[in-house]
Write an enzyme that holds these catalytic residues in place. Structure first.
Site, PDB file in Angstrom:
ATOM      1  CG  HIS A 298      -4.933  -6.275 -11.489  1.00 15.21           C
ATOM      2  ND1 HIS A 298      -6.274  -6.278 -11.743  1.00 15.21           N
ATOM      3  CD2 HIS A 298      -4.388  -5.505 -12.452  1.00 15.21           C
ATOM      4  CE1 HIS A 298      -6.533  -5.535 -12.818  1.00 15.21           C
ATOM      5  NE2 HIS A 298      -5.402  -5.057 -13.268  1.00 15.21           N
TER       6      HIS A 298
ATOM      7  CD  GLN B  37      -9.683  -7.880 -15.285  1.00 18.81           C
ATOM      8  OE1 GLN B  37      -9.824  -6.667 -15.158  1.00 18.81           O
ATOM      9  NE2 GLN B  37     -10.593  -8.646 -15.845  1.00 18.81           N
ATOM     10  CG  ASN B  38     -10.483 -12.295  -9.850  1.00 16.52           C
ATOM     11  OD1 ASN B  38     -10.851 -11.150 -10.118  1.00 16.52           O
ATOM     12  ND2 ASN B  38     -11.186 -13.367 -10.131  1.00 16.52           N
ATOM     13  CB  VAL B  39      -5.506  -9.985  -5.807  1.00 21.42           C
ATOM     14  CG1 VAL B  39      -5.151  -8.940  -6.862  1.00 21.42           C
ATOM     15  CG2 VAL B  39      -6.682  -9.484  -4.957  1.00 21.42           C
ATOM     16  CG  ASP B  40      -9.616 -14.675  -5.981  1.00 23.11           C
ATOM     17  OD1 ASP B  40      -8.944 -15.411  -6.735  1.00 23.11           O
ATOM     18  OD2 ASP B  40     -10.749 -14.238  -6.296  1.00 23.11           O
TER      19      ASP B  40
ATOM     20  N   GLY C 244     -16.788 -13.187 -16.087  1.00 26.58           N
ATOM     21  CA  GLY C 244     -16.973 -12.344 -14.901  1.00 26.58           C
ATOM     22  C   GLY C 244     -16.111 -11.106 -14.856  1.00 26.58           C
TER      23      GLY C 244
ATOM     24  CB  CYS D 251      13.675  -5.321   4.763  1.00 21.94           C
ATOM     25  SG  CYS D 251      12.402  -6.539   5.153  1.00 21.94           S
TER      26      CYS D 251
ATOM     27  CB  ALA E 263     -18.859 -17.852 -13.370  1.00 21.13           C
TER      28      ALA E 263
HETATM   29  P1  NAD Z   1     -15.738  -5.887 -11.916  1.00 23.76           P
HETATM   30  O1  NAD Z   1     -16.032  -5.900 -10.461  1.00 23.76           O
HETATM   31  O2  NAD Z   1     -15.507  -4.616 -12.586  1.00 23.76           O
HETATM   32  O3  NAD Z   1     -16.901  -6.622 -12.685  1.00 23.76           O
HETATM   33  C1  NAD Z   1     -17.416  -7.829 -12.255  1.00 23.76           C
HETATM   34  C2  NAD Z   1     -18.174  -8.443 -13.412  1.00 23.76           C
HETATM   35  O4  NAD Z   1     -18.598  -9.752 -13.034  1.00 23.76           O
HETATM   36  C3  NAD Z   1     -19.414  -7.682 -13.848  1.00 23.76           C
HETATM   37  O5  NAD Z   1     -19.426  -7.579 -15.249  1.00 23.76           O
HETATM   38  C4  NAD Z   1     -20.576  -8.554 -13.342  1.00 23.76           C
HETATM   39  O6  NAD Z   1     -21.711  -8.493 -14.208  1.00 23.76           O
HETATM   40  C5  NAD Z   1     -19.957  -9.924 -13.390  1.00 23.76           C
HETATM   41  N1  NAD Z   1     -20.495 -10.901 -12.446  1.00 23.76           N
HETATM   42  C6  NAD Z   1     -20.919 -10.714 -11.172  1.00 23.76           C
HETATM   43  N2  NAD Z   1     -21.271 -11.872 -10.616  1.00 23.76           N
HETATM   44  C7  NAD Z   1     -21.046 -12.830 -11.534  1.00 23.76           C
HETATM   45  C8  NAD Z   1     -21.186 -14.247 -11.536  1.00 23.76           C
HETATM   46  N3  NAD Z   1     -21.632 -14.915 -10.461  1.00 23.76           N
HETATM   47  N4  NAD Z   1     -20.848 -14.924 -12.660  1.00 23.76           N
HETATM   48  C9  NAD Z   1     -20.391 -14.272 -13.753  1.00 23.76           C
HETATM   49  N5  NAD Z   1     -20.232 -12.941 -13.811  1.00 23.76           N
HETATM   50  C10 NAD Z   1     -20.553 -12.224 -12.705  1.00 23.76           C
HETATM   51  O7  NAD Z   1     -14.541  -6.896 -12.085  1.00 23.76           O
HETATM   52  P2  NAD Z   1     -13.244  -6.775 -12.916  1.00 23.76           P
HETATM   53  O8  NAD Z   1     -13.566  -6.473 -14.334  1.00 23.76           O
HETATM   54  O9  NAD Z   1     -12.493  -7.980 -12.586  1.00 23.76           O
HETATM   55  O10 NAD Z   1     -12.472  -5.502 -12.344  1.00 23.76           O
HETATM   56  C11 NAD Z   1     -12.391  -5.209 -10.975  1.00 23.76           C
HETATM   57  C12 NAD Z   1     -10.987  -5.002 -10.469  1.00 23.76           C
HETATM   58  O11 NAD Z   1     -10.964  -5.135  -9.059  1.00 23.76           O
HETATM   59  C13 NAD Z   1     -10.074  -6.038 -10.996  1.00 23.76           C
HETATM   60  O12 NAD Z   1      -9.046  -5.345 -11.560  1.00 23.76           O
HETATM   61  C14 NAD Z   1      -9.582  -6.854  -9.790  1.00 23.76           C
HETATM   62  O13 NAD Z   1      -8.190  -6.751  -9.681  1.00 23.76           O
HETATM   63  C15 NAD Z   1     -10.131  -6.183  -8.586  1.00 23.76           C
HETATM   64  N6  NAD Z   1     -10.933  -7.089  -7.712  1.00 23.76           N
HETATM   65  C16 NAD Z   1     -10.492  -8.364  -7.457  1.00 23.76           C
HETATM   66  C17 NAD Z   1     -11.271  -9.227  -6.680  1.00 23.76           C
HETATM   67  C18 NAD Z   1     -10.794 -10.646  -6.423  1.00 23.76           C
HETATM   68  O14 NAD Z   1      -9.585 -10.886  -6.379  1.00 23.76           O
HETATM   69  N7  NAD Z   1     -11.701 -11.629  -6.266  1.00 23.76           N
HETATM   70  C19 NAD Z   1     -12.482  -8.788  -6.145  1.00 23.76           C
HETATM   71  C20 NAD Z   1     -12.885  -7.467  -6.409  1.00 23.76           C
HETATM   72  C21 NAD Z   1     -12.092  -6.627  -7.198  1.00 23.76           C
HETATM   73 ZN    ZN Z   2      11.018  -5.557   6.687  1.00 22.75          ZN
END
Ligand code: NAD
Ligand code: ZN
Length: 233
Positions: A102, A84-87, A170, A113, A215
């Site tokens: 995402h 779900q991350n965009v990183d 996570g 464009c 993690a």
């Molecule tokens: P969330 O923020 O809703 O939940 C994060 C989860 O990670 C929690 O359950 C928390 O307990 C757990 N957590 C925190 N630190 C941890 C660690 N060190 N090790 C293991 N678990 C840990 O995240 P989500 O469910 O991914 O949803 C958030 C939305 O926001 C996603 O859809 C995502 O697209 C976006 N988002 C992305 C990023 C990124 O790209 N890194 C950052 C923030 C939000």
């Molecule tokens: Zn353009």
């Protein structure tokens, strides 16, 4: 396969969505990261959100949580990651099959464009930043209120239904439809292994194994345990 959320990147210095710390406590992401907010006032969303994300993501590097998943792929145990991350940190760690549910923050798309430019190359001296053609740039990721890319969704459902085991790392398992993937896997007989600092809505109902902890410390131990187990059999 693995399903990952913002929690796996916390130890790379990227604040999660919910919970303590950083950027997300100051703003309401549901409002600011909504496509309507962006279209109404792109400069405001760039200043409140995207600019800070760029600063954080430009510097972020994979942590042992990410590299553990790359080790699993190397060992032939892990095939696909749905994130779900965009990183882009899974790709940076060396995983080859990553479904970005995402989208991806590494690229910006021009609203006029449709041209793409790498986020690291975007100049922030004007707000909102613009393409050479004058069009406004937006991150190539999914805002609230937007659809999940059709192909990412279809493939995620397919790999979830076919896997033997799903590592869920996570994620608070509250953002739909990503949160349904573990249920699809479980319904098709997969073992669900969860790594999180705290219980989630998955833990009681469907996790076969819940490894509570960060993690970045749990993953290296899991990788070691699996490799010892394999070398002794
Ligand atoms: P969330 O923020 O809703 O939940 C994060 C989860 O990670 C929690 O359950 C928390 O307990 C757990 N957590 C925190 N630190 C941890 C660690 N060190 N090790 C293991 N678990 C840990 O995240 P989500 O469910 O991914 O949803 C958030 C939305 O926001 C996603 O859809 C995502 O697209 C976006 N988002 C992305 C990023 C990124 O790209 N890194 C950052 C923030 C939000
Ligand atoms: Zn353009």
């Amino acid at each position: 396969m693995a399903l990952t959320g913002a929690g796996i990147s916390v130890e790379s210095g990227i604040p999660p969505f919910r919970g303590k710390g950083g950027l997300w406590e100051k703003i309401d992401p549901m409002e600011v990261a909504h496509i309507d907010a962006f279209m109404d006032d792109p400069a405001r969303v760039w200043k409140l959100l995207i600019q800070d994300m760029k600063a954080v993501l430009d510097k972020a590097r994979p942590n042992p949580g990410h590299t553990g998943l790359a080790d699993f792929e190397q060992a032939g145990i892990l095939r696909t990651i749905i994130t779900q991350n965009v990183d882009s940190l899974h790709q940076a760690a060396g995983n080859n099959d990553v479904i970005e549910f995402h989208g991806n923050f590494a690229w910006q798309r021009c609203l006029n464009c449709d041209g793409m430019i790498e986020t690291t190359r975007v100049e922030l001296d004007q707000m909102p930043p613009r393409c050479n053609c004058g069009g406004i740039l937006r991150p190539d990721c999914v805002f609230f209120g937007e659809m999940i890319p059709q192909q990412a969704l279809a493939r995620s459902q397919q790999v979830s239904a076919q896997c033997d085991a799903m590592l869920v790392i996570g994620t608070s398992a509250t953002v739909q439809p990503a949160a349904t993937m573990p249920f699809i896997a479980k319904d098709n007989g997969a073992v669900i292994i969860e790594i999180n600092r705290e219980p989630t809505p998955l833990t009681q109902p469907i996790s076969d194994l819940a490894l509570m902890g960060a993690a970045g410390s749990v993953m290296p131990r899991l990788v070691r345990a699996v490799s010892q187990r394999r070398s002794s059999t």
